[in-house]
Each structure stands twice: as structure tokens, then as C-alpha cells.
Design an enzyme around this catalytic site. Sequence first.
Site: not given
Ligand code: NAD
Ligand code: DAU
Length: 364
Positions: A45, A93, A109, A141-143, A167-168, A171, A197, A207, A222
Site C-alpha cells: 500500500t 492500516e 485489512t 497497539t496500546d491505543e 483505527y484502534s 485493532k 514506535n 509525528l 503542525p
Molecule cells: P505501517 O503502516 O508502516 O506498515 C504497514 C504495512 O502493512 C505496509 O507495508 C503495508 O503495505 C502493509 N499492508 C497494509 N495493508 C495490507 C494488506 N491488506 N495486506 C498485506 N499487507 C498490507 O505500520 P507500522 O507502523 O509498521 O505498524 C505495524 C503494526 O504494528 C501494525 O499492526 C500496527 O497497528 C502496530 N503498531 C504500530 C505502532 C507504531 O507506533 N507504528 C505502535 C503500536 C502498534
Molecule cells: O500508540 C501506538 C500508536 O502510535 C500506533 O498504534 C499507531 O499505528 C501509530 O500511528 C501511533 O499512533 P499516534 O496517533 O499516537 O501517532 P502519530 O505519529 O500519528 O501522532 C503522535 C502524536 O502526535 C499524537 O498525539 C498526534 C500528534 N500529532 C501527530 C501528527 C502526525 C501532531 O501533533 N501533529 C501531527 O502532524
Amino acid sequence: MQVETSRLPRHILITGGAGFIGSNFVHYWCEQYPGDRVVVLDALTYAGNRATVAPLETTANLRFVQGDICDRPLIDALLQEEAIDTVAHLAAESHVDRSILGPGAFVQTNMVGTFTLLESFRQHWMAQGKPEHVRFLHVSTDEVYGSLGADDPSFNETTPYAPNSPYSASKAGSDHLARAYFHTYGMPTLITNCSNNYGPYHFPEKLIPLMCINILLGKPLPVYGDGQNVRDWLYVRDHCRALDLVIHKAIPGETYNVGGNNEAKNIDLVHLLCGLMDELAPELPVRPANQLITFVQDRPGHDRRYAIDATKIRAELGWTPAETVESGLRKTVQWYLDNRQWWQPLLSPQYQAYYESVYAVASN
Ligand code: NAD
Ligand code: DAU
């Protein structure tokens, strides 16, 4: 509790292995376990980038498959052909703002896709005679636990689910399915719920990369609402070590919370990033970078605070994070400085259109 098994070579399917955490996990696994067979399944994606793992297609025992986790015939074939005994399910997603704009893809997804994988793996596991060492790790996720007030105790594994965004919620639904497959069928599922992460290969919409890239481009930074929302930051490599321990040591059916022990208010984190960029970047369009900070309209339903109690994984599996937010952010800022060739192509017209749709509204 832990299981002690001598290590067998695994045939691991990593879904979402071209995304942020997935690709870091693919690199980690290939380094740690070069004798294992690694199959990456990713739909590519907007968030997936094959280039991130492409070098491993020639240097490691890795096969990359572009495909959708909702495609049951594809999953059935892959599990069988590759004799998969371990799934690390990271495909999702993942971006809250996109789930507000269009929740449908998240339900498809995250819920239907996870169900498809679980059901296919159940058939496969039964056909193999339910081997002992098989594992299905669902990364979440913790969300799912909702939002905390400033003085509330951190989320632990028994905190009730209260997801607030599409999203949450999607999940949470997938976590319930993974849990049910253990309780109903005895399938050896495991669940991890981790905090935010950060680190290399993080897509620009989130962010930390968004702020790093906007500082380098001299664009506004922003910050949503009053900037007082709190997240707990976990360096991605620390997270990969936790997933490894859960796969190898945890008892099936268990859930572990994984957190960085690094709570920070968004505005403080952005100031830290600005300071690091001022120090590390040889050239910046605007210096000091914190002049670029702009408060914008809040995210709808924006969770105020997340915090993880990681006592269980520390006590039972011996995991602790190695990075502090200062050490991890320094590495991350340096990575974005050194790897323009990775992130610049991601600022595509499609990405710009997404950016406009979120930040035009946010700036009104
Ligand atoms: P990401 O959005 O960077 O990557 C997701 C990947 O999944 C992409 O490569 C995308 O192409 C693939 N994908 C999406 N839909 C798909 C489908 N239908 N079939 C196959 N592949 C598909 O996400 P991430 O940040 O690497 O997160 C990975 C996992 O960890 C997720 O389950 C997310 O909910 C969880 N998570 C992420 C964070 C974070 O801070 N990033 C924190 C807590 C949990
Ligand atoms: O807590 C785990 C989650 O962390 C994961 O499950 C999600 O996949 C991951 O995207 C992340 O979610 P958040 O919404 O916490 O992450 P994001 O980076 O989008 O935003 C972090 C914080 O910053 C949140 O409080 C929103 C704020 N933010 C984010 C963006 C993109 C801003 O203030 N400005 C911005 O432009």
C-alpha cells in the site's frame, strides 16, 4: 511465564514486512537467525516500500511476496509451500488520521485480513498435526485501551479495552479474534500491545518523521491542539527484541504490553527534535528550527495520554528497552539526515494530496 525450548530453525511469515516496524523486524530477524526461512507478505500500500528490504532478497534466505492478507487462496498456498511454522503479523492500516478520513480500509485489512490469516493458519496448523513449536504472533497497539488522564495508572494487560478511533477499534477487533483462536481452538496465538514506535524507515505521515522532514524542508511543524497530549516512545529495535522474546519464550495465549518507559508531551518532543536538528544538520532553511512550530486544529477524538506498564514482559521474559528517548531520537534524527534517498521519493503527489487534506482542515 516462559517456555524453554532449544531453538529450531523457523519458517517465519512476516506480514507487513515492507512497512515501518515490519521492515525493521525483517532486518532484525535475518541478522539474528540467518538459518531461518523468511517469507515477507505485503500488499505494498502507500505505506509499504519494497526497497527497504530488497537487499535481503539476495543476501538472506528471504522471499518477498506482494499480496493481500485478505486473499485466502494466496495465504493457504504460501503457508503450505513454505511450511510456515511461525507468523509475525504486522500488516495493518496504521495511521489514525487516515482512519478518520476513511475507516473502511481499516476494517477490511485489520479485521477481515487478520481473520483470514488466523483461519488459514488454523487449517494449516491442524493439517500439520498441531506441532508444539508453532506460533502466531499478532502485533497490536496500546491505543486499544483508550485514553488516560494525567494521573491515571499506566495500561497493563488487564486494562479493559476502550478504543476511540476507527483505527484502534479495528485493532481491538483483531486482538479479540486472536485471543478467541487460542481460547476456542487452542491455536498458539500471542498478542503484543506496544506504544508509539520510532526509528529508521518510518513513513513521513507520522509525528517524528513528519517533524524531521518538515524541519529539513523549512515547512511549518503542525502540532495538534495544545500539544499537551502524551505518548510513550519506544525505539523500534527495542520493540523487535521484545517480539523475538515473545515468539521464542512466551507461553501461547499470553498478551504482553511493550513500552519504552519514555512518556513525553508532543510539544516537548517537537522541541527536542528541533534542538537535535539545530545541532546535527549542517544546513537548515530555518534555524533555530523551533520557529517553525505551529499549533493547528486538534485531531477529532484525540486521545490525551497513553502510558504502558511493561512489568509483565520484564518480569517474565527479561525484556527492557535499551534506548532512552534522548538516545533514540538522536539516532533517528541522524538517520533522516543520512537517508534522504529513502524518504524523498515518498513525498509523492498522492502523499501531498493526503497532507493537504489533513493539514488544510487542521490549519483552518
Ligand atoms: P505501517 O503502516 O508502516 O506498515 C504497514 C504495512 O502493512 C505496509 O507495508 C503495508 O503495505 C502493509 N499492508 C497494509 N495493508 C495490507 C494488506 N491488506 N495486506 C498485506 N499487507 C498490507 O505500520 P507500522 O507502523 O509498521 O505498524 C505495524 C503494526 O504494528 C501494525 O499492526 C500496527 O497497528 C502496530 N503498531 C504500530 C505502532 C507504531 O507506533 N507504528 C505502535 C503500536 C502498534
Ligand atoms: O500508540 C501506538 C500508536 O502510535 C500506533 O498504534 C499507531 O499505528 C501509530 O500511528 C501511533 O499512533 P499516534 O496517533 O499516537 O501517532 P502519530 O505519529 O500519528 O501522532 C503522535 C502524536 O502526535 C499524537 O498525539 C498526534 C500528534 N500529532 C501527530 C501528527 C502526525 C501532531 O501533533 N501533529 C501531527 O502532524
